[in-house]
Design an enzyme around this catalytic site. Structure first.
Site, PDB file in Angstrom:
ATOM      1  CB  CYS A  98      12.968  24.038  28.365  1.00 21.90           C
ATOM      2  SG  CYS A  98      13.581  24.720  29.923  1.00 21.90           S
ATOM      3  CD  GLU A 141      20.818  24.871  29.732  1.00 25.04           C
ATOM      4  OE1 GLU A 141      20.284  25.250  30.796  1.00 25.04           O
ATOM      5  OE2 GLU A 141      20.263  24.051  28.969  1.00 25.04           O
ATOM      6  CG  HIS A 144      17.336  28.187  32.037  1.00 23.24           C
ATOM      7  ND1 HIS A 144      15.998  28.341  32.321  1.00 23.24           N
ATOM      8  CD2 HIS A 144      17.412  27.104  31.222  1.00 23.24           C
ATOM      9  CE1 HIS A 144      15.297  27.406  31.698  1.00 23.24           C
ATOM     10  NE2 HIS A 144      16.133  26.636  31.013  1.00 23.24           N
TER      11      HIS A 144
HETATM   12 ZN    ZN Z   1      15.773  25.081  29.737  1.00 25.17          ZN
END
Ligand code: ZN
Length: 178
Positions: A98, A141, A144
């Site tokens: 990441c 994603e 996130h």
């Molecule tokens: Zn990430």
């Protein structure tokens, strides 16, 4: 604005991002900056909060590139606004890195297949059903923008160990830079 990668434990990585309700030049500008930073950092996916933009936007490009930046193997490029996973199926172990945790790689459980609904840059609804690498990137994603870092899938003991290793790495790197 100067968009730079936010690294853990920046608090924007722990927050749920706001829904996008503007489909205009501002959105285009955000997306352009997200692609720019993602390519600079050699990433395959980026969520808006990773560069300090507080909205539900993700960009992905799975094209494999060589060191010179020439395309080697054509992949899938897409930007998704307000994406949501509406269906998950199967289980796989996924080894991931990441951009917000430089130097860390972990293996965590992910769904094998996902179905995602989102909007495109014009606000039109799109649906994606996929598996394999793209399914993994989508899960990473979309987590996130919901404030969920990938370390949350580790057991408490493992999470603590990985975070200790990461904070040590981070300290060493910043010492070298100063
Ligand atoms: Zn990430």
């Amino acid at each position: 604005m100067d968009y730079k990668i936010r690294t853990w434990p920046d608090k924007i990585l722990k927050q749920k991002m706001k829904k996008v309700d503007f489909f205009d030049e501002r959105l285009e500008d955000y997306i352009q900056n997200m692609y720019r930073v993602m390519y600079e950092e050699d990433g395959v996916g980026l969520a808006a909060n990773q560069i300090g933009i507080p909205y539900q936007i993700i960009v992905i490009d799975t094209t494999k590139r060589d060191k010179k930046g020439e395309d080697k193997e054509e992949g899938i490029k897409l930007e998704l606004i307000n994406p949501k996973i509406i269906h998950k199926e199967g289980n796989v172990q996924s080894t991931e890195g990441c951009l917000s945790f430089p130097g860390i790689q972990i293996t965590i459980p992910r769904a094998e297949k996902v179905k995602v609904v989102a909007q495109d840059i014009n606000g039109d609804e799109i649906e994606i059903e996929t598996d394999g690498f793209l399914a993994i990137v989508l899960q990473h994603e979309i987590d996130h923008i919901n404030g969920i870092p990938f370390i949350n899938y580790l057991s408490p003991v493992k999470k603590k160990l990985i975070l200790e290793k990461y904070m040590k790495l981070k300290k060493e790197t910043s010492r070298r830079k100063n």
